[in-house]
Design an enzyme around this catalytic site. Sequence first.
Site: not given
Ligand code: AMP
Ligand code: MG
Length: 491
Positions: A93, A183, A254, A264
């Site tokens: 995203r 990362r 990540d 993040d």
């Molecule tokens: P995060 O917890 O935000 O660090 O996200 C972990 C992973 O999930 C990353 O690869 C993000 O791009 C993916 N991700 C989190 N939320 C979404 C969303 N609403 N749509 C698509 N991918 C997401």
């Molecule tokens: Mg992330």
Amino acid sequence: MRSLTDLPFDNTYTRLPEAFYARTRPIPFTNPHLVSFNPAASELIDLDPAEAARPEFVEYFSGKKQLPGADPIAMLYAGHQFGQYVPQLGDGRAILIGEVRGRQGIAWDLHLKGGGMTPFSRGFDGRAVLRSTIREHLGSEAMHGLQIPTTRALCIIGSDEEVYRERVETGAMLVRLAPSHIRFGSFEVFSYRSQHDLLRQLADHTIEHHFPHLDGTDGDDRYVRFLTEVVERTARLVAAWQAVGFAHGVLNTDNMSIHGITMDYGPFGFLDHYDPGFIPNHSDPGGRYAFDQQPGIGLWNLSALAQALLPLMTREAAVAALDRYEPVFLNAYAEHMQAKLGLRQPRPEDGELLSELLAMMQASEVDYTNLFRSLASFAREGGADGTAVREMFPDAERFDAWAARYRARLGAEGGEPAARAARMNAVNPKYVLRNYLAEAAIRKAEDERDYSEIERLLALLRDPYSEQPEMEGYAAAPPEWGRQLVISCSS
Ligand code: AMP
Ligand code: MG
């Protein structure tokens, strides 16, 4: 100062083969509008802050128009999430719009979060909600104000787009700046796939563009030096978090930057009362990423990075690099805490002085930020605030015993009390982004489209070490409603 259309893009990541990313474009959303703009970050890329007032600004940063020179991509990466290896993540995203070189020669990724689905969205919607963009915007600028390395926040674009989480919310996009978005997981993905050529290419790219001082180093030794530097930077970063009372919340590999910067921002939290087991993330019931677990998790994550880099170095060299973590962390943490206590010449008994203070704070649920802030006036003998500090501790006898030792320790060190108080106030912030403060700004934004509280907090947290008398209330421990807030991963 540059206008939007003459930002000097120099996109180094897209010069790598397509195996490293997927070309993509942000998907615009309905009725985009500017929620918050941060001139301090726009100066980093020499963007004239007056540009934010143009209608095109919103169009460029919400995907309706593409900035000349941009080459938007979603980066590929993998990562260990809560201890489990996930073979493919990537920007699901988020979109790297491109890299802009600021006038001081420093390049910044322009990174848009919440831009809609990408090839790495794994079935999720690719959106971010207003609530979470406000938290990241404020969190990263608060961190910068605290002088802790971090990504920076350029702007938030709000919308009328409905986004479904536990409830219906509105979507928003956040634009952030970072030296890069590489990362630990960017390396893991190629290592686990046994694509060692790509792994080496990424290491070479990273060193060339982001660790150029290692570039001249002979042969494979530079990879070891790179790992060692990431280890040391991460150790110093985690030490700074522990000293200020910050819990990241989701320290998956990540979410770990190879620059050793905070990145993040999700369900993070600053300590209110001192609770070493504080878990900011409601989705982490086991407390893997509890406040006091972070130093160990930092090393765990670095071990995952080292493991991924093994095709480029011997096991002995990787282990030697990891061995730097503990001494660098302990040394940095001790320096932070000594400074917070107002001590300049370390002594063996200081560790115990600190641990007894923390133990008392834990037992009596004393506010972490406020206690350290008030120590400066307490340390000035006869200071009027002495009693105020004492009253924070119900066990007066225990506190008095500690205070006598502390005063003796300060006395032995000597020095001018006023100068010491000034030094202490420069390292013990008066204001941190407490959850309830962020929540108040979020509620105003969500309920009334009133974004003024975001601006107020940005201004406050830019200068967290100074007294700002008209903002005194923002230093208060949370009211009852603010103690019960639940922050989850879903954002
Ligand atoms: P995060 O917890 O935000 O660090 O996200 C972990 C992973 O999930 C990353 O690869 C993000 O791009 C993916 N991700 C989190 N939320 C979404 C969303 N609403 N749509 C698509 N991918 C997401
Ligand atoms: Mg992330």
